[in-house]
Design a protein around this motif. Sequence first.
Motif, mmCIF file in Angstrom:
data_model
loop_
_atom_site.group_PDB
_atom_site.id
_atom_site.type_symbol
_atom_site.label_atom_id
_atom_site.label_comp_id
_atom_site.label_asym_id
_atom_site.label_seq_id
_atom_site.Cartn_x
_atom_site.Cartn_y
_atom_site.Cartn_z
ATOM 1 N N GLY A 7 0.875 -1.771 -0.250
ATOM 2 C CA GLY A 7 0.205 -0.372 -0.060
ATOM 3 C C GLY A 7 0.716 1.097 -0.455
ATOM 4 N N ARG A 8 2.010 0.732 0.358
ATOM 5 C CA ARG A 8 3.612 2.020 0.363
ATOM 6 C C ARG A 8 2.770 2.715 -1.323
ATOM 7 N NH1 ARG A 8 7.704 0.025 3.497
ATOM 8 N NH2 ARG A 8 6.968 0.555 5.653
ATOM 9 N N LEU A 9 3.410 4.848 -1.083
ATOM 10 C CA LEU A 9 3.406 4.867 -2.682
ATOM 11 C C LEU A 9 4.563 4.222 -3.620
ATOM 12 C CD1 LEU A 9 1.924 8.380 -1.869
ATOM 13 C CD2 LEU A 9 1.052 6.240 -3.565
ATOM 14 N N LEU A 10 5.259 4.253 -4.273
ATOM 15 C CA LEU A 10 6.309 3.800 -5.449
ATOM 16 C C LEU A 10 6.483 5.860 -5.608
ATOM 17 C CD1 LEU A 10 8.424 2.641 -6.749
ATOM 18 C CD2 LEU A 10 6.455 2.884 -8.569
ATOM 19 N N LEU A 11 7.933 5.928 -4.915
ATOM 20 C CA LEU A 11 8.504 7.422 -4.918
ATOM 21 C C LEU A 11 10.065 7.407 -5.717
ATOM 22 C CD1 LEU A 11 7.730 8.031 -1.217
ATOM 23 C CD2 LEU A 11 6.908 8.086 -3.228
ATOM 24 N N THR A 12 10.154 6.002 -6.562
ATOM 25 C CA THR A 12 11.070 6.283 -7.490
ATOM 26 C C THR A 12 10.412 6.842 -8.380
ATOM 27 O OG1 THR A 12 11.698 4.457 -6.524
ATOM 28 C CG2 THR A 12 12.540 5.132 -8.270
ATOM 29 N N PRO A 13 11.787 8.233 -8.628
ATOM 30 C CA PRO A 13 11.080 9.173 -9.838
ATOM 31 C C PRO A 13 11.036 8.627 -11.385
ATOM 32 C CG PRO A 13 13.059 9.889 -9.172
ATOM 33 C CD PRO A 13 12.664 8.124 -7.463
ATOM 34 N N VAL A 14 10.700 9.037 -12.826
ATOM 35 C CA VAL A 14 10.927 8.465 -13.496
ATOM 36 C C VAL A 14 12.179 8.505 -13.906
ATOM 37 C CG1 VAL A 14 9.630 8.804 -16.177
ATOM 38 C CG2 VAL A 14 8.630 8.998 -13.906
ATOM 39 N N ASP A 15 12.654 7.959 -14.468
ATOM 40 C CA ASP A 15 13.865 8.147 -15.425
ATOM 41 C C ASP A 15 13.997 8.284 -17.179
ATOM 42 O OD1 ASP A 15 16.541 8.244 -16.195
ATOM 43 O OD2 ASP A 15 17.370 6.392 -14.926
ATOM 44 N N PRO A 16 14.567 9.750 -17.795
ATOM 45 C CA PRO A 16 14.402 9.616 -18.561
ATOM 46 C C PRO A 16 15.496 9.629 -20.132
ATOM 47 C CG PRO A 16 14.213 11.839 -17.955
ATOM 48 C CD PRO A 16 14.272 11.085 -16.862
ATOM 49 N N GLU A 17 16.305 9.394 -19.200
ATOM 50 C CA GLU A 17 17.946 9.588 -19.928
ATOM 51 C C GLU A 17 18.065 7.728 -19.472
ATOM 52 O OE1 GLU A 17 20.644 11.159 -17.418
ATOM 53 O OE2 GLU A 17 20.210 14.172 -18.244
ATOM 54 N N ALA A 18 17.361 6.734 -19.204
ATOM 55 C CA ALA A 18 17.839 5.815 -18.913
ATOM 56 C C ALA A 18 18.387 4.677 -20.664
ATOM 57 C CB ALA A 18 17.068 4.524 -17.943
ATOM 58 N N PRO A 19 17.567 4.993 -21.322
ATOM 59 C CA PRO A 19 18.021 4.177 -22.517
ATOM 60 C C PRO A 19 19.409 4.491 -22.462
ATOM 61 C CG PRO A 19 15.653 4.751 -22.553
ATOM 62 C CD PRO A 19 16.393 5.378 -21.433
ATOM 63 N N THR A 20 19.673 6.063 -22.726
ATOM 64 C CA THR A 20 20.629 6.954 -23.534
ATOM 65 C C THR A 20 21.838 6.005 -21.747
ATOM 66 O OG1 THR A 20 20.760 8.369 -24.104
ATOM 67 C CG2 THR A 20 22.734 9.179 -23.728
ATOM 68 N N ARG A 21 21.579 6.178 -21.182
ATOM 69 C CA ARG A 21 22.271 5.138 -20.200
ATOM 70 C C ARG A 21 23.018 3.914 -20.159
ATOM 71 N NH1 ARG A 21 19.326 6.059 -15.898
ATOM 72 N NH2 ARG A 21 20.331 7.999 -15.963
ATOM 73 N N ALA A 22 21.964 3.258 -20.233
ATOM 74 C CA ALA A 22 22.448 1.749 -20.882
ATOM 75 C C ALA A 22 22.907 1.373 -21.941
ATOM 76 C CB ALA A 22 20.627 1.512 -21.200
ATOM 77 N N GLY A 23 22.882 2.081 -22.570
ATOM 78 C CA GLY A 23 24.046 2.388 -24.274
ATOM 79 C C GLY A 23 25.263 2.526 -23.812
ATOM 80 N N ARG A 24 25.553 3.567 -23.340
ATOM 81 C CA ARG A 24 26.656 4.811 -22.404
ATOM 82 C C ARG A 24 27.385 3.049 -21.968
ATOM 83 N NH1 ARG A 24 31.602 6.367 -23.876
ATOM 84 N NH2 ARG A 24 32.017 8.160 -21.983
ATOM 85 N N LEU A 25 26.734 2.802 -21.207
ATOM 86 C CA LEU A 25 26.905 1.521 -19.959
ATOM 87 C C LEU A 25 27.626 0.247 -20.726
ATOM 88 C CD1 LEU A 25 24.768 1.793 -17.008
ATOM 89 C CD2 LEU A 25 26.511 1.964 -17.088
ATOM 90 N N ARG A 26 26.787 -0.064 -22.292
ATOM 91 C CA ARG A 26 27.264 -0.710 -23.735
ATOM 92 C C ARG A 26 28.382 -0.702 -23.508
ATOM 93 N NH1 ARG A 26 21.565 -1.450 -23.361
ATOM 94 N NH2 ARG A 26 21.682 -0.237 -25.446
ATOM 95 N N ARG A 27 28.462 0.102 -24.767
ATOM 96 C CA ARG A 27 29.853 0.519 -25.009
ATOM 97 C C ARG A 27 30.799 0.632 -23.983
ATOM 98 N NH1 ARG A 27 25.659 4.431 -26.605
ATOM 99 N NH2 ARG A 27 26.491 6.003 -25.909
#
Length: 191
Positions: A7-27
């Motif tokens: 019943g707790r609210l999910l308070l983790t913010p939305v991450d619009p940079e996630a796809p860019t970050r994931a690509g950089r981590l792979r590179r």
Amino acid sequence: MTRYATGRLLLTPVDPEAPTRAGRLRRLDLGERDDTSFESFDAFADKVAEVTETPYSMVNFIDENRQFFAGLHTPSGTQGGSDLSTAAAGSGRSGRHMARDHGYCPHVLLRRKALVLDDVCDYPRFAGNPVVDEIGIRSYLGAPLIDRTGIALGTVCAVDTVPRPWGRAGLATIKSLAQELVGHLNRRERR
């Protein structure tokens, strides 16, 4: 708003940079690995734990879906993550994964600046995080790892199961450790 089963609210913010970050981590070849190529990150996590005198410390890279502890220090001295609650760590390899909505590192990543929580229970937004009940985390000290391209790749953090008065010295320490690790990442990329 999304709610946990409790019943707790999910308070983790939305991450619009996630796809860019994931690509950089792979590179950078900093994603998940089955070999021992992350020994230097484990050694760095050990250093963070020693300097901050905490039972847990992590070098954490975050993609679109979850967090990956490339470097991990636990109270037993193992890097397998067995000291972390299975429920919080998820079903990933050796306990080195955690859901994006667990912990405080995703907040640091999006803030792009250090976060100091002397007692997470003093902050309603952070007190309801699953790591409080599932692992017993009570204090957090973390800083972002911002690479030469300006992308926040992850974090370096220290956590404890008791409240800690980190103060300005703790903030300066974690920021310095993050800068040191970014230097390591830059040298790694040049090779």
